[in-house]
Design an enzyme around this catalytic site. Structure first.
Site, PDB file in Angstrom:
ATOM      1  N   PHE A  25       0.849  -1.260  -0.072  1.00 52.69           N
ATOM      2  CA  PHE A  25       0.121   0.250  -0.148  1.00 52.69           C
ATOM      3  C   PHE A  25       0.783   1.401  -0.074  1.00 52.69           C
ATOM      4  CE2 PHE A  25      -2.036   2.898   3.338  1.00 52.69           C
ATOM      5  CZ  PHE A  25      -2.768   3.589   2.312  1.00 52.69           C
ATOM      6  N   ILE A  74      13.257 -10.787   1.455  1.00 58.42           N
ATOM      7  CA  ILE A  74      14.320 -10.396   2.070  1.00 58.42           C
ATOM      8  C   ILE A  74      14.728 -11.449   2.970  1.00 58.42           C
ATOM      9  CG2 ILE A  74      14.096  -7.990   1.664  1.00 58.42           C
ATOM     10  CD1 ILE A  74      13.387  -7.702   4.731  1.00 58.42           C
ATOM     11  N   TYR A 182       4.154  -7.458  18.156  1.00 61.01           N
ATOM     12  CA  TYR A 182       4.205  -6.644  16.817  1.00 61.01           C
ATOM     13  C   TYR A 182       4.974  -5.298  17.719  1.00 61.01           C
ATOM     14  CZ  TYR A 182       3.329  -3.194  13.180  1.00 61.01           C
ATOM     15  OH  TYR A 182       3.373  -2.353  12.087  1.00 61.01           O
TER      16      TYR A 182
END
EC number: 4.1.1.35
Length: 386
Positions: A25, A74, A182
């Site tokens: 996004f 990655i 998180y």
């Protein structure tokens, strides 16, 4: 293209940017801005490129020689260091950042946001490359005010809830509340980047987004994302509206949030990219304190806006209450309020958001309504029987 000037009135030299997570996004909007308005080159790294396909094809696009897509994860790709070395600046947008995952997939959340980001920081530091790292407003956790008695007048005092980059503590819930996995991973990578700056001279900028909203955000399950899963609050509500379902208010929708339009936020990022002398060594809140609402008020406003953009009548029962345990599962916890202090970004970059909550919701819901209608036409999703 006229020569661009930085905030100090100096001409801006074209640079090469290695953008990790360019297909998401935020990355898609940033790539658009860089292609349309600047001479900079982008090495766009991601697993998917659906949201930036319009920038990559056809070859006749005016910026075709300034953007290259590299499909890689990655986590395990030996090309990563070489791509970072080719660039002047690395922007890391890669993350798992949907609250529903924080306590159902805490290991993935911690690995994605801390372990997988380590090589990026290491390669930038070792090769003297500048890094703009995207963190989150979640690193602040709970406000000091949330620990005061419910009837305390101090709860209304901004000193107890406005979040300042250089002053506010980061307060998380207990370890069993895995929702904080998180925020904790994000905070730890911030501390590592800051330490690399202090000990090894890494030139860094840390961005703390406060609910960036706009077209292409998150996913509408089954259309521009997986069929299963729970996106963030605004995309959840969009999904309910598109499918003619009541909007689910978790624990009554009393949490307060601020929302900023993606195009306003991207202006701030471009200022960081092009003014390293003002952005290096800084942590920036990027949000809009004027667009503050409770989640319940957001649901009411979105229902009103959606009725306007779609021409469809609102449901007789537009919202239903659900518990956080029922919605997110065991181990969920939340922060009560998230209001960014804007002093530092204003002082360093002169940035202020412009778009009202109504306008950003209208832009986002118009886009989502159109995308949904196109998907129904192509039979990607079953239309709702009215």
């Amino acid at each position: 293209m006229a020569t661009r000037m930085d905030l100090g009135g100096r001409p801006i030299k074209p640079i090469t940017i290695c953008m990790i997570g360019a297909g998401g996004f935020i990355g898609s909007h940033l790539c658009e801005k860089l292609m349309a308005e600047t001479p900079h080159k982008v090495l766009a790294l991601d697993v998917y490129n659906d949201k930036i396909k319009h920038l990559l094809e056809p070859d006749s696009l005016p910026w075709a020689d300034r953007i290259q897509f590299h499909r890689l994860n990655i986590k395990h790709d030996s090309r990563l260091e070489a791509l970072i070395k080719m660039a002047d600046l690395t922007i890391n947008l890669a993350a798992i950042c949907t609250p529903a995952d924080y306590n159902t997939r805490p290991l993935d959340t911690i690995y994605s946001n801390f372990i997988d980001a380590l090589p990026v920081v290491k390669y930038c530091s070792e090769n003297n490359k500048r890094l703009i790292h995207f963190s989150t407003c979640e690193v602040y956790g709970k406000t000091i005010g949330s620990f005061l008695p419910k009837d305390s007048p101090l709860r209304q005092d901004p000193a107890y809830y406005v979040l300042k980059e250089d002053v506010s503590p980061c307060i998380f819930g207990s370890i069993e509340k895995q929702r904080w996995s998180y925020a904790c991973a994000k905070q730890l990578i911030e501390r590592l980047i800051y330490a690399e700056g202090a000990e090894n001279g890494l030139a860094f900028t840390i961005v703390r987004p406060f609910n960036w909203i706009g077209p292409r955000m998150d996913f509408i399950p089954g259309i521009d994302g997986p069929s299963e899963g729970v996106p963030r609050v605004l995309a959840c509500f969009s999904n309910n509206l598109l499918r003619h379902e009541p909007l689910k208010l978790v624990d009554g929708g009393q949490s307060q949030r601020t929302f900023v339009y993606i195009k306003d936020a991207i202006e701030a990022v471009l200022l960081m990219i092009e003014n390293p002398d003002r952005a290096n060594g800084q942590i920036f809140n990027v949000g809009n304190p004027n667009n503050e609402v409770t989640v319940k008020q957001l649901a009411e406003m979105m229902t009103e806006v959606y009725t306007k953009v779609s021409g469809e009548p609102a449901l007789e029962v537009p919202t239903i209450d659900v518990s956080s345990k029922e919605f997110y599962g065991e181990g969920y916890d939340d922060s009560d309020k998230r209001i960014p202090d804007m002093t530092i970004i204003n002082r360093q970059l002169g940035w202020n958001p412009k778009t009202s909550l109504w306008d950003l919701l209208e832009s986002t819901l118009t886009y989502q309504h159109r995308t949904y209608a196109e998907a129904v036409k192509k039979s990607m999703v079953k239309p709702i029987a009215s």
